[in-house]
Write an enzyme that holds these catalytic residues in place. Sequence first.
Site, PDB file in Angstrom:
ATOM      1  N   TYR A  66     -36.046  29.605 -40.250  1.00  0.00           N
ATOM      2  CA  TYR A  66     -36.190  29.752 -41.696  1.00  0.00           C
ATOM      3  C   TYR A  66     -36.889  31.044 -42.062  1.00  0.00           C
ATOM      4  O   TYR A  66     -37.596  31.652 -41.263  1.00  0.00           O
ATOM      5  CB  TYR A  66     -36.886  28.540 -42.320  1.00  0.00           C
ATOM      6  CG  TYR A  66     -38.393  28.486 -42.171  1.00  0.00           C
ATOM      7  CD1 TYR A  66     -39.229  28.984 -43.172  1.00  0.00           C
ATOM      8  CD2 TYR A  66     -38.984  27.910 -41.061  1.00  0.00           C
ATOM      9  CE1 TYR A  66     -40.607  28.910 -43.052  1.00  0.00           C
ATOM     10  CE2 TYR A  66     -40.365  27.824 -40.936  1.00  0.00           C
ATOM     11  CZ  TYR A  66     -41.171  28.331 -41.940  1.00  0.00           C
ATOM     12  OH  TYR A  66     -42.537  28.253 -41.822  1.00  0.00           O
ATOM     13  N   CYS A  67     -36.659  31.456 -43.307  1.00  0.00           N
ATOM     14  CA  CYS A  67     -37.348  32.604 -43.901  1.00  0.00           C
ATOM     15  C   CYS A  67     -37.635  32.209 -45.349  1.00  0.00           C
ATOM     16  O   CYS A  67     -37.789  31.032 -45.645  1.00  0.00           O
ATOM     17  CB  CYS A  67     -36.504  33.878 -43.789  1.00  0.00           C
ATOM     18  SG  CYS A  67     -34.954  33.820 -44.703  1.00  0.00           S
ATOM     19  N   ARG A  68     -37.698  33.174 -46.251  1.00  0.00           N
ATOM     20  CA  ARG A  68     -37.986  32.853 -47.642  1.00  0.00           C
ATOM     21  C   ARG A  68     -36.787  32.194 -48.320  1.00  0.00           C
ATOM     22  O   ARG A  68     -36.889  31.129 -48.897  1.00  0.00           O
ATOM     23  CB  ARG A  68     -38.406  34.110 -48.406  1.00  0.00           C
ATOM     24  CG  ARG A  68     -38.970  33.806 -49.801  1.00  0.00           C
ATOM     25  CD  ARG A  68     -39.365  35.060 -50.538  1.00  0.00           C
ATOM     26  NE  ARG A  68     -38.217  35.785 -51.038  1.00  0.00           N
ATOM     27  CZ  ARG A  68     -37.530  35.464 -52.141  1.00  0.00           C
ATOM     28  NH1 ARG A  68     -37.870  34.427 -52.849  1.00  0.00           N
ATOM     29  NH2 ARG A  68     -36.497  36.177 -52.518  1.00  0.00           N
TER      30      ARG A  68
END
Length: 107
Positions: A66-68
């Site tokens: 995941y990231c933003r």
Amino acid sequence: MFQVPELTPEEAKRLLEEGKDNVILLDVRTPPEHVQVRIPNSLLIPLDELRYAYANLPKDKKIIVYCRSGERSAFATYLLRHFGYEAYNLAGGILTWPYEKESGMPR
């Protein structure tokens, strides 16, 4: 754009709960973003470092990335799958994660 397998937040949470010891939650954002807010028990390897650090990840575990918002993690998922890992992108990133989050320096 490349296609990578995605998990909804609900699917990711279920996978994390069912396979606790067999799943890695990988955050590919920057260290300041990780300190600001993260999903508990996630491992931080910023996207810029992943091409050097991926070999330290165990190949016998599933990896949820995941990231933003899901863009950096899509690239990271593509990279990990290219190197033979079973990796999935968290659709929408931490912005769409409705479950527990934490902030501050990791313990």
